[in-house]
Enzyme design. Structure first.
Site, short mmCIF file in Angstrom:
data_model
loop_
_atom_site.label_atom_id
_atom_site.label_comp_id
_atom_site.label_asym_id
_atom_site.label_seq_id
_atom_site.Cartn_x
_atom_site.Cartn_y
_atom_site.Cartn_z
N GLU A 293 0.89 -1.18 0.00
CA GLU A 293 0.00 0.00 0.00
C GLU A 293 0.92 1.21 0.00
OE1 GLU A 293 -3.46 0.50 2.83
OE2 GLU A 293 -2.93 2.60 2.51
N HIS B 279 2.49 4.52 -1.98
CA HIS B 279 1.90 5.45 -2.94
C HIS B 279 2.91 6.31 -3.68
CE1 HIS B 279 -1.83 4.14 -1.26
NE2 HIS B 279 -1.49 4.55 -0.06
N PHE C 73 -2.46 16.18 3.93
CA PHE C 73 -2.02 15.12 4.84
C PHE C 73 -0.54 15.21 5.18
CE2 PHE C 73 -5.49 13.19 2.28
CZ PHE C 73 -6.41 13.06 3.31
N HIS D 201 -8.96 1.10 -1.21
CA HIS D 201 -8.20 2.03 -0.36
C HIS D 201 -9.11 3.14 0.15
CE1 HIS D 201 -5.38 5.35 0.52
NE2 HIS D 201 -4.53 4.38 0.80
N ASP E 267 2.40 1.90 3.90
CA ASP E 267 1.61 3.09 3.57
C ASP E 267 2.50 4.31 3.42
OD1 ASP E 267 -0.64 4.44 2.81
OD2 ASP E 267 -1.67 4.33 4.73
C1 GRE Z 1 -3.29 6.67 2.86
O1 GRE Z 1 -2.91 6.64 1.70
O2 GRE Z 1 -3.62 5.63 3.44
C2 GRE Z 1 -3.34 7.95 3.58
C3 GRE Z 1 -3.59 9.11 2.86
C4 GRE Z 1 -3.60 10.31 3.53
C5 GRE Z 1 -3.40 10.34 4.90
C6 GRE Z 1 -3.17 9.20 5.60
C7 GRE Z 1 -3.14 7.99 4.96
O3 GRE Z 1 -3.80 9.04 1.54
O4 GRE Z 1 -2.94 6.85 5.65
ZN ZN Z 2 -2.63 4.35 1.71
#
Ligand code: GRE
Ligand code: ZN
Length: 326
Positions: free
Chosen positions: A8, A10, A23, A165, A286
């Site tokens: 997971e 990104h 974020f 997600h 993550d």
């Molecule tokens: C995630 O991709 O899981 C995520 C966000 C933004 C903030 C926290 C987070 O996209 O875990």
């Molecule tokens: Zn994520």
């Protein structure tokens, strides 16, 4: 543990980068966050090397494509993100693989794009950021609805997992959070929204129709494992329109895999392990929303045997995504 696999994790393209900004903390953080999320090379590989993560499956940040109202634009941005990811993954195929971003505004286009990504790029699945908006801001389309039946047939035929997600609830539907914006996203709202979507899927009959589907959710199951017993227990007395052929929990246990992304808690992990068993639980971090070091240091010290650690940290992912790794 060396050789962990995380998925997971990104990346961004300039068109979706702003979605991640709220974020990322303060402005100094934003600068380094941007560098981290845009990089599919040295910065990421260094973090992986430092933390015993041998292989990463990358996906686009949230909500990105799912928050684009115009369907043609959603298709365009999906293709752009997937083309970019394919190009970067090809430079380091022994360290990276890709998940497709999908324009769920148009189920046929989403199926077509997934097919392109799997067949042309060797992507190993897709990651979609929750319900999709479409045409107007106040819209939220869930994928258990009949319009997605043909899409799920294609996913099933391609035999690739679908990562559901989180995303943040849209403002027009976020009245219960009023006055408490901190509740809306990753501390609570992400799990509330994603678990609702996952439970809708379980109760929709889609897994009777598509028995080979494999769905992945993160964050130690978005609260579901903790509550799975109670959901079935209460539905015995109060089914209220539930039409599943089997208890809801059976669909969840048969069709869902759960990752440790962003939830590095021993008690939560123990609950997941007990409810799901070691075959359905998989390591993830993550990054860059979380630090790989937090994920890895916690997992490496987790209270399980070395054999279970290897299974959850690596072997389950090799099997689920049919990775060409030992
Ligand atoms: C995630 O991709 O899981 C995520 C966000 C933004 C903030 C926290 C987070 O996209 O875990
Ligand atoms: Zn994520």
């Amino acid at each position: 543990m060396d050789g962990k696999i995380a998925f997971e994790e990104h990346m961004s393209i300039p068109e979706t980068l702003e979605d991640a900004k709220m974020f990322a903390g303060g402005s100094a953080d934003w600068k380094s966050f941007q560098e981290e999320i845009l990089d599919i090379g040295e910065i990421r590989l260094n973090h992986m090397d430092e933390n015993g993560i041998g292989f990463t499956i990358l996906s686009l940040n949230a909500p990105a494509v799912q928050a684009i109202l115009d369907t043609d634009e959603a298709i365009l941005i999906s293709k752009k993100a997937n083309d970019h990811l394919a190009e970067q993954v090809a430079k380091n195929p022994d360290r990276f693989a890709g998940f497709a971003a999908l324009p769920m505004q148009d189920p046929d286009a989403a199926a077509e794009e997934l097919t392109r990504c799997v067949k042309d790029f060797g992507f190993v699945g897709s990651l979609v950021n929750g319900f999709t908006q479409k045409d107007v801001p106040d819209s939220a389309i869930y994928f258990d609805t009949p319009d997605y039946s043909d899409f799920w047939s294609v996913v099933e035929d391609l035999d690739v997992p679908f990562y559901l997600h989180p995303r943040t609830q849209i403002p027009a539907r976020a009245q219960p959070y009023e006055g408490h914006p901190w509740l809306l996203s990753s501390p609570w709202g992400f799990a509330r929204e994603t678990s609702l979507h996952a439970l809708r899927m379980c109760g929709s009959g889609m897994f009777d129709k598509h028995p080979k589907l494999k769905i992945v959710i993160g964050h130690m199951g978005e609260h579901i494992p903790y509550d799975l017993w109670r959901i079935d227990a209460r539905m015995r007395f109060s089914p209220r329109g539930y039409t599943g052929k089997r208890p809801l929990g059976e669909y969840f246990l048969d069709h869902f895999h759960v990752t440790t992304s962003g939830n590095f808690s021993d008690p939560t992990f123990k609950c997941c392990l007990e409810v799901l068993g070691p075959d359905r639980l998989l390591f993830s971090a993550d990054y860059p929303f979380e630090r790989m070091s937090d994920a890895a240091e916690w997992f490496d010290a987790a209270p399980i045997s070395d054999a279970e650690k290897k299974q959850i940290g690596r072997d389950n992912a090799i099997k689920l995504f049919k990775l060409d790794l030992d």
